[in-house]
Motif scaffolding. Structure first.
Motif, PDB file in Angstrom:
ATOM      1  N   CYS A  50       3.807   9.470  80.456  1.00  0.00           N
ATOM      2  CA  CYS A  50       2.659   7.970  80.349  1.00  0.00           C
ATOM      3  C   CYS A  50       3.709   6.992  81.147  1.00  0.00           C
ATOM      4  O   CYS A  50       4.926   6.922  81.106  1.00  0.00           O
ATOM      5  CB  CYS A  50       2.474   7.645  79.265  1.00  0.00           C
ATOM      6  SG  CYS A  50       1.395   6.219  79.091  1.00  0.00           S
ATOM      7  N   LYS A  51       3.046   6.065  81.685  1.00  0.00           N
ATOM      8  CA  LYS A  51       3.679   5.053  82.586  1.00  0.00           C
ATOM      9  C   LYS A  51       4.538   4.190  81.602  1.00  0.00           C
ATOM     10  O   LYS A  51       5.575   3.585  81.977  1.00  0.00           O
ATOM     11  CB  LYS A  51       2.773   4.177  83.194  1.00  0.00           C
ATOM     12  CG  LYS A  51       1.878   3.278  82.181  1.00  0.00           C
ATOM     13  CD  LYS A  51       0.849   2.709  83.208  1.00  0.00           C
ATOM     14  CE  LYS A  51      -0.011   1.902  82.239  1.00  0.00           C
ATOM     15  NZ  LYS A  51      -1.367   0.974  82.803  1.00  0.00           N
TER      16      LYS A  51
ATOM     17  N   ARG B 169      -4.749  11.517  72.481  1.00  0.00           N
ATOM     18  CA  ARG B 169      -6.059  11.346  71.959  1.00  0.00           C
ATOM     19  C   ARG B 169      -7.126  11.550  72.939  1.00  0.00           C
ATOM     20  O   ARG B 169      -7.023  10.910  74.156  1.00  0.00           O
ATOM     21  CB  ARG B 169      -6.283   9.832  71.258  1.00  0.00           C
ATOM     22  CG  ARG B 169      -5.201   9.492  70.213  1.00  0.00           C
ATOM     23  CD  ARG B 169      -5.535   8.397  69.481  1.00  0.00           C
ATOM     24  NE  ARG B 169      -4.643   7.974  68.425  1.00  0.00           N
ATOM     25  CZ  ARG B 169      -5.102   8.486  67.126  1.00  0.00           C
ATOM     26  NH1 ARG B 169      -6.105   9.201  66.901  1.00  0.00           N
ATOM     27  NH2 ARG B 169      -4.260   8.373  66.024  1.00  0.00           N
ATOM     28  N   GLY B 170      -8.172  12.476  72.716  1.00  0.00           N
ATOM     29  CA  GLY B 170      -9.100  12.961  73.503  1.00  0.00           C
ATOM     30  C   GLY B 170     -10.439  12.457  73.560  1.00  0.00           C
ATOM     31  O   GLY B 170     -10.903  11.427  72.987  1.00  0.00           O
ATOM     32  N   ALA B 171     -11.153  13.450  73.492  1.00  0.00           N
ATOM     33  CA  ALA B 171     -12.884  13.357  73.464  1.00  0.00           C
ATOM     34  C   ALA B 171     -13.166  13.166  72.008  1.00  0.00           C
ATOM     35  O   ALA B 171     -12.473  13.368  71.112  1.00  0.00           O
ATOM     36  CB  ALA B 171     -13.292  14.491  74.191  1.00  0.00           C
ATOM     37  N   GLN B 172     -14.615  12.493  71.967  1.00  0.00           N
ATOM     38  CA  GLN B 172     -15.011  12.398  70.574  1.00  0.00           C
ATOM     39  C   GLN B 172     -15.374  13.894  70.094  1.00  0.00           C
ATOM     40  O   GLN B 172     -15.908  14.790  70.874  1.00  0.00           O
ATOM     41  CB  GLN B 172     -16.294  11.537  70.796  1.00  0.00           C
ATOM     42  CG  GLN B 172     -15.842  10.104  71.151  1.00  0.00           C
ATOM     43  CD  GLN B 172     -15.106   9.321  70.098  1.00  0.00           C
ATOM     44  OE1 GLN B 172     -15.484   9.513  69.094  1.00  0.00           O
ATOM     45  NE2 GLN B 172     -14.119   8.606  70.843  1.00  0.00           N
TER      46      GLN B 172
ATOM     47  N   THR C 108      -3.474  20.522  71.427  1.00  0.00           N
ATOM     48  CA  THR C 108      -2.534  20.725  72.408  1.00  0.00           C
ATOM     49  C   THR C 108      -3.165  19.538  73.551  1.00  0.00           C
ATOM     50  O   THR C 108      -4.487  19.583  73.849  1.00  0.00           O
ATOM     51  CB  THR C 108      -2.652  22.123  73.309  1.00  0.00           C
ATOM     52  OG1 THR C 108      -2.237  23.083  72.517  1.00  0.00           O
ATOM     53  CG2 THR C 108      -1.821  22.145  74.644  1.00  0.00           C
ATOM     54  N   ALA C 109      -2.290  18.520  73.875  1.00  0.00           N
ATOM     55  CA  ALA C 109      -2.657  17.288  74.627  1.00  0.00           C
ATOM     56  C   ALA C 109      -3.022  17.916  76.011  1.00  0.00           C
ATOM     57  O   ALA C 109      -2.423  18.782  76.453  1.00  0.00           O
ATOM     58  CB  ALA C 109      -1.729  16.446  74.294  1.00  0.00           C
ATOM     59  N   GLN C 110      -3.672  17.086  76.735  1.00  0.00           N
ATOM     60  CA  GLN C 110      -3.668  17.388  78.147  1.00  0.00           C
ATOM     61  C   GLN C 110      -3.936  16.001  78.853  1.00  0.00           C
ATOM     62  O   GLN C 110      -4.037  15.009  78.299  1.00  0.00           O
ATOM     63  CB  GLN C 110      -4.758  18.423  78.475  1.00  0.00           C
ATOM     64  CG  GLN C 110      -6.292  17.533  77.893  1.00  0.00           C
ATOM     65  CD  GLN C 110      -7.472  18.683  78.174  1.00  0.00           C
ATOM     66  OE1 GLN C 110      -7.394  19.588  77.670  1.00  0.00           O
ATOM     67  NE2 GLN C 110      -8.535  18.278  78.921  1.00  0.00           N
ATOM     68  N   SER C 111      -3.791  16.532  80.459  1.00  0.00           N
ATOM     69  CA  SER C 111      -3.721  15.484  81.320  1.00  0.00           C
ATOM     70  C   SER C 111      -5.124  14.441  80.969  1.00  0.00           C
ATOM     71  O   SER C 111      -6.218  15.179  80.860  1.00  0.00           O
ATOM     72  CB  SER C 111      -3.760  15.789  82.927  1.00  0.00           C
ATOM     73  OG  SER C 111      -3.701  14.637  83.705  1.00  0.00           O
ATOM     74  N   GLY C 112      -4.805  13.279  80.940  1.00  0.00           N
ATOM     75  CA  GLY C 112      -5.934  12.352  80.802  1.00  0.00           C
ATOM     76  C   GLY C 112      -6.368  11.741  79.404  1.00  0.00           C
ATOM     77  O   GLY C 112      -6.895  11.076  79.235  1.00  0.00           O
ATOM     78  N   ASP C 113      -5.652  12.373  78.642  1.00  0.00           N
ATOM     79  CA  ASP C 113      -5.763  12.066  77.174  1.00  0.00           C
ATOM     80  C   ASP C 113      -5.044  10.543  76.873  1.00  0.00           C
ATOM     81  O   ASP C 113      -4.188  10.175  77.747  1.00  0.00           O
ATOM     82  CB  ASP C 113      -5.005  12.899  76.154  1.00  0.00           C
ATOM     83  CG  ASP C 113      -5.942  14.119  75.766  1.00  0.00           C
ATOM     84  OD1 ASP C 113      -6.649  14.246  76.379  1.00  0.00           O
ATOM     85  OD2 ASP C 113      -5.249  15.073  75.152  1.00  0.00           O
ATOM     86  N   ALA C 114      -5.532   9.927  75.865  1.00  0.00           N
ATOM     87  CA  ALA C 114      -4.895   8.388  75.843  1.00  0.00           C
ATOM     88  C   ALA C 114      -3.561   8.775  75.150  1.00  0.00           C
ATOM     89  O   ALA C 114      -3.214   9.464  74.349  1.00  0.00           O
ATOM     90  CB  ALA C 114      -5.811   7.763  74.809  1.00  0.00           C
ATOM     91  N   CYS C 115      -2.592   7.920  75.686  1.00  0.00           N
ATOM     92  CA  CYS C 115      -1.132   8.026  75.186  1.00  0.00           C
ATOM     93  C   CYS C 115      -1.294   7.528  73.716  1.00  0.00           C
ATOM     94  O   CYS C 115      -1.703   6.454  73.525  1.00  0.00           O
ATOM     95  CB  CYS C 115      -0.316   7.197  75.799  1.00  0.00           C
ATOM     96  SG  CYS C 115       1.445   7.317  75.375  1.00  0.00           S
ATOM     97  N   THR C 116      -0.363   8.207  72.910  1.00  0.00           N
ATOM     98  CA  THR C 116      -0.518   7.585  71.416  1.00  0.00           C
ATOM     99  C   THR C 116       0.545   6.769  71.025  1.00  0.00           C
ATOM    100  O   THR C 116       0.855   5.981  70.161  1.00  0.00           O
ATOM    101  CB  THR C 116      -0.160   8.727  70.416  1.00  0.00           C
ATOM    102  OG1 THR C 116       0.921   9.607  70.956  1.00  0.00           O
ATOM    103  CG2 THR C 116      -1.469   9.822  70.536  1.00  0.00           C
TER     104      THR C 116
ATOM    105  N   LEU D 122      -2.134  10.067  79.844  1.00  0.00           N
ATOM    106  CA  LEU D 122      -1.233  11.006  80.059  1.00  0.00           C
ATOM    107  C   LEU D 122      -1.405  11.782  81.334  1.00  0.00           C
ATOM    108  O   LEU D 122      -2.447  12.044  81.750  1.00  0.00           O
ATOM    109  CB  LEU D 122      -1.030  12.199  78.801  1.00  0.00           C
ATOM    110  CG  LEU D 122      -0.802  11.540  77.433  1.00  0.00           C
ATOM    111  CD1 LEU D 122      -0.838  12.904  76.403  1.00  0.00           C
ATOM    112  CD2 LEU D 122       0.402  10.972  77.391  1.00  0.00           C
ATOM    113  N   GLU D 123      -0.372  11.966  81.908  1.00  0.00           N
ATOM    114  CA  GLU D 123      -0.419  12.817  83.359  1.00  0.00           C
ATOM    115  C   GLU D 123       0.575  13.869  83.312  1.00  0.00           C
ATOM    116  O   GLU D 123       1.348  14.175  82.596  1.00  0.00           O
ATOM    117  CB  GLU D 123       0.134  11.812  84.385  1.00  0.00           C
ATOM    118  CG  GLU D 123      -0.798  10.634  84.689  1.00  0.00           C
ATOM    119  CD  GLU D 123      -0.147   9.975  86.031  1.00  0.00           C
ATOM    120  OE1 GLU D 123       0.917  10.192  86.648  1.00  0.00           O
ATOM    121  OE2 GLU D 123      -0.780   8.774  86.148  1.00  0.00           O
TER     122      GLU D 123
END
Length: 633
Positions: free
Chosen positions: A316-317, A330-333, A426-434, A441-442
């Motif tokens: 993440c930046k 954090r991903g989809a609903q 498992t987190a993936q690209s595009g998820d919100a950074c915790t 996340l990239e």
């Protein structure tokens, strides 16, 4: 006699540390035929007188006569002066490509792997599957990598040692790693029937050494490291040195009396690792990681970003970075529920469209054996919340509930004993950074080149390494820290190579410059070689022993220039037609991430970002290179 050589000051004494070289000095200084013109002096010799003199010096050496020692010392000194004068005007054989085993092959523009490029450039030779010979150029790269690592490890108190590659499996049985490592261990049986392990790591061995030698808490902390061959029975060796069965590794082990000191050591070595990778000159990522079979409670990995890597790092930046196995996002609903095959009383709840993280689940349920999950269809959040609450009253069903699932009233679930709330997907690209509230996340593919662990008492407790401190006997707190040295070699090449050849960072390049004399300019190579070798940066002769001359007269100019590009040496200096006409040499710079303008030190420069070229008068060569490579040394 008329053939006698002046011996210098009469007060010079034969130093004790020259004693071992005395016989060689006598034989060299007073040969059967005396000194000849090839020694740099012109003398008339008398063979009989020289033979008598040699016999007298040998006799003096054997019986320790003062005059004999002094005479021998003077002769050795005189001989060394002749050699030094000779080398100051000549190119040593060790700096000539004609003396090197360098089986280069013609390069092509076709897409090829870095392993192929390293092989064609004569850096490595495959002996068998997963086993490689490091050729002379690669060995120079490894030596420079090792030197950087050694300096930084010693800076944080590391002491270098060397442990055996053949290990006793009994200690591995006590720690449980003999079973958990499984088929990756290379083992052998000797003629007496005793079993041995070909070492992949040395945690058990170094713990036993410290246990047998350390008697008091006052002898801690200890930081011990080595650079040595390691072995692993890879199922499918691949990618050259990246996944080999035999490899070179630096491993360091720390020992502290308490947890606070051990964690401080962990962070100190982390900073030393950052210093190492800063000096290596390849961009890297430090990521939170899983400890795997090594064990421990705190772990970080060091990665080079490359498409050739087998690891996925999420960043993440805000600065957060973690291996895919440990990353949190954090991903989809919505929600997905997975049940364990063979044990219907265990379920895992994760956000919709996210896979369960098998590694994290196994750590939460270590008794589950082979873990296979099957997704249940049609789960609703409301029904799920009700069923978890009912399970809490009966205790019959266990849940792992992901904290990223929305609508489950996590605060209430945390009070239910059968439900363990945590990060199970498992987190993936595009998820919100915790870690931050704004970043996403990239995903980046990377090569792991270093790994550091805080082990705690995993090994010290199993092997009974205890320390009495503050009135209590407690297990010593440990850490281990690895860098794949041979892996760094290929990973660095992966990050900067192309179909045009290799490009080594300045700090680990086998040589800093290659000198290519063309069009009959070999006779002028010596003076240009001396100019390069004497270039100083901060009063250090950085090019000393770092210049190679392509004196292979049997090769065409085109082949030599192609080789210069293929080998990836940062600087190529060509003595061509312009050198004969005006004293100008062509300088080619191939340095990763080097950015130059159109004019450097008053010299016009042309380039495309990958390679820069300039014609520089030999008298300004040193000034040009120091300016062009500012900050690289």
């Amino acid at each position: 006699t008329s053939g006698q050589v002046p011996l210098g000051s009469a007060d010079a004494e034969f130093s004790g540390d020259l004693a071992a070289s005395f016989l060689h000095a006598v034989s060299s200084a007073v040969g059967a035929d005396g000194l000849t013109a090839t020694d740099g002096v012109s003398v008339e010799t008398n063979q009989q007188n020289n033979a008598d003199r040699r016999k007298h010096l040998m006799h003096s050496m054997l019986f320790g006569r003062a005059y004999g020692w002094r005479q021998a010392g003077h002769l050795a000194y005189q001989r060394s002066q002749l050699i030094m004068r000779s080398h100051s005007t000549q190119i040593p054989e060790s700096s000539k490509l004609s003396w090197m085993l360098l089986p280069t092959k013609k390069n092509t523009d076709a897409v090829q792997s870095t392993t192929d490029v390293l092989t064609k450039a004569g850096y490595i030779h495959q002996s068998q599957s997963g086993i490689y010979t490091l050729m002379p150029l690669a060995q120079r790269v490894v030596t420079k990598i090792t030197q950087i690592i050694t300096e930084e490890m010693e800076r944080v108190g590391g002491q270098r040692m060397s442990m055996p590659s053949l290990l006793d499996p009994e200690a591995w049985k006590k720690t449980g790693r003999l079973k958990s490592t499984g088929s990756e261990l290379l083992t052998l049986t000797d003629r007496k029937g005793a079993q041995h392990i070909l070492a992949p790591t040395h945690e058990e061995e170094v713990t036993g050494i410290v246990k047998s030698m350390v008697r008091s808490y006052r002898q801690y902390p200890l930081r011990l490291f080595q650079v040595t061959q390691k072995f692993r029975d890879e199922t499918r060796p691949r990618a050259g040195l990246l996944r080999a069965r035999e490899f070179i590794m630096k491993d360091m082990y720390s020992f502290d009396v308490d947890q606070q000191s051990a964690i401080s050591t962990f962070h100190a070595v982390e900073q030393a690792y950052r210093a190492c990778f800063d000096r290596l000159g390849v961009p890297y990522i430090v990521a939170d990681a899983d400890s795997g079979n090594i064990g421990g409670k705190l772990s970080k990995e060091f990665h080079f970003v490359s498409a050739a890597g087998e690891d996925t790092v999420l960043t993440c930046k805000c600065g957060y970075a973690a291996n895919e196995e440990r990353a949190q996002g954090r991903g989809a609903q919505g929600v997905h529920v997975y049940s364990m095959v063979g044990d219907e009383d265990r379920s895992v709840v994760v956000p919709a469209m996210r896979r369960p993280n098998m590694l994290k689940i196994k750590q939460a349920w270590p008794d589950c054996g082979e873990l296979t999950l099957e997704r249940k269809m049609g789960e609703e959040v409301t029904d799920l919340r009700r069923r978890i609450a009912l399970a809490g009253s009966s205790g019959a069903h266990k849940y792992l509930v992901d904290s990223a699932v929305n609508g489950l009233e996590i605060d209430r679930i945390e009070d239910i004993k059968v439900a363990q709330v945590g990060d199970w997907h498992t987190a993936q690209s595009g998820d919100a950074c915790t870690k931050c509230s704004t970043g996403t996340l990239e995903s980046q593919t990377a090569i792991e080149v270093g790994h550091i662990f805080y082990l705690g008492d995993k090994y010290s407790d199993a092997l009974d390494l205890l320390v009495q401190h503050d009135g209590k006997w407690l297990p010593v707190q440990m850490g281990c820290y690895g860098i794949g040295v041979s892996r760094v070699l290929q990973a660095a090449a992966e990050c900067s190579s192309s179909s045009r050849g290799l490009r080594w960072p300045v700090s680990i390049a086998p040589y800093l410059a290659t000198l290519v004399p063309l069009n009959g300019n070999m006779e002028h190579a010596t003076s240009v070689f001396a100019t390069l070798s004497n270039i100083c940066v901060d009063n250090v002769r950085v090019f000393a022993d770092n210049v190679i001359v392509d004196d292979r007269s049997y090769l065409s100019p085109g082949f030599k220039l192609n080789d210069a590009q293929l080998l990836g040496i940062p600087i190529t200096v060509v003595l061509g037609q312009k050198f004969k006409q005006s004293g100008h040499v062509e300088v080619q710079l191939r340095v990763p991430r080097l950015e130059l303008g159109t004019c450097v030190a008053g010299v016009e420069v042309q380039g495309d970002g990958y390679e820069y070229k300039a014609f520089v008068h030999v008298d300004r060569l040193a000034e040009f290179l120091v300016c062009a490579l500012e900050g690289q040394f």
